[in-house]
Design a protein around this motif. Structure first.
Motif, mmCIF file in Angstrom:
data_model
loop_
_atom_site.group_PDB
_atom_site.id
_atom_site.type_symbol
_atom_site.label_atom_id
_atom_site.label_comp_id
_atom_site.label_asym_id
_atom_site.label_seq_id
_atom_site.Cartn_x
_atom_site.Cartn_y
_atom_site.Cartn_z
ATOM 1 N N GLU A 219 -2.908 -23.612 -13.153
ATOM 2 C CA GLU A 219 -3.224 -24.835 -12.397
ATOM 3 C C GLU A 219 -2.253 -25.025 -11.234
ATOM 4 O O GLU A 219 -2.658 -25.406 -10.141
ATOM 5 N N PHE A 220 -0.993 -24.741 -11.449
ATOM 6 C CA PHE A 220 0.000 -24.834 -10.374
ATOM 7 C C PHE A 220 -0.342 -23.845 -9.256
ATOM 8 O O PHE A 220 -0.314 -24.175 -8.074
ATOM 9 N N GLN B 254 -3.197 -22.718 -8.393
ATOM 10 C CA GLN B 254 -4.398 -23.105 -7.645
ATOM 11 C C GLN B 254 -4.084 -24.011 -6.452
ATOM 12 O O GLN B 254 -4.858 -24.055 -5.504
ATOM 13 N N GLN B 255 -2.959 -24.700 -6.504
ATOM 14 C CA GLN B 255 -2.581 -25.555 -5.367
ATOM 15 C C GLN B 255 -2.410 -24.744 -4.087
ATOM 16 O O GLN B 255 -2.571 -25.259 -2.991
ATOM 17 N N ARG C 129 -7.253 -25.263 -3.695
ATOM 18 C CA ARG C 129 -7.839 -26.018 -4.807
ATOM 19 C C ARG C 129 -6.790 -27.001 -5.299
ATOM 20 O O ARG C 129 -5.705 -27.083 -4.750
ATOM 21 N N HIS C 130 -7.098 -27.736 -6.315
ATOM 22 C CA HIS C 130 -6.133 -28.724 -6.789
ATOM 23 C C HIS C 130 -5.692 -28.439 -8.221
ATOM 24 O O HIS C 130 -6.387 -27.781 -8.984
ATOM 25 N N CYS C 131 -4.531 -28.937 -8.546
ATOM 26 C CA CYS C 131 -3.966 -28.835 -9.887
ATOM 27 C C CYS C 131 -4.612 -29.935 -10.725
ATOM 28 O O CYS C 131 -4.492 -31.113 -10.415
ATOM 29 N N ASP C 132 -5.311 -29.567 -11.781
ATOM 30 C CA ASP C 132 -6.045 -30.534 -12.588
ATOM 31 C C ASP C 132 -5.526 -30.523 -14.022
ATOM 32 O O ASP C 132 -5.654 -29.525 -14.734
#
Length: 144
Positions: free
Chosen positions: A93-94, A96-97, A101-104
């Motif tokens: 997730e980190f 993807q920033q 994209r965003h961290c979800d």
């Protein structure tokens, strides 16, 4: 009767294969999360959740098999596998920033739940095989 060690080779081979597949699966997850958000066609949010669940449940199965050892309690193996998969999910997730994209946090939560399910299913399977094997040995002793 002494054991020849022949039964240990398939278990070691399975473990080595599981390690290799775990690394390849982690690379697949990394590759998929490297795709910018614009690289995916529009899709409903639940498909994203299903994809995360599927990817991390399989990842947990592979990591659990890779970590499995007769010297370690099964619950410890499962716990270690879940922690590894959850930490990998957080790092994913980190990561993807940096791809647009965003961290979800919810995606990470799904990853962790999937790891729990995948690892628990694997431990259940291993346990049931041990019980089956033990019962077969007991039956053989009684008939012999």
């Amino acid at each position: 009767m002494p054991t020849s060690g022949l039964r240990e080779k398939p278990k070691q081979t399975l473990r080595i294969v599981a390690i290799i597949l775990s690394v390849l699966w982690a690379a697949l997850i990394f590759g998929l999360s490297s795709i910018p958000g614009s690289g995916f066609p529009p899709h409903p949010d639940f498909l994203n959740t299903v994809a995360h669940f599927f990817l991390y449940a399989i990842f947990a199965v592979l990591v659990t098999l890779a970590l499995h050892s007769p010297k370690r309690a099964l619950w410890k193996t499962a716990l270690i596998a879940i922690v590894i998969c959850s930490l990998y999910g957080a790092s994913d997730e980190f990561h993807q920033q940096f791809t647009g994209r965003h961290c979800d946090v919810m995606d990470w939560l799904v990853d962790t739940i999937a790891a729990l399910v995948g690892s628990a299913a694997t431990i259940w399977f291993i346990s049931s095989r041990k019980v089956k094997s033990s019962r077969a040995k007991d039956a053989q002793k009684k008939s012999g």
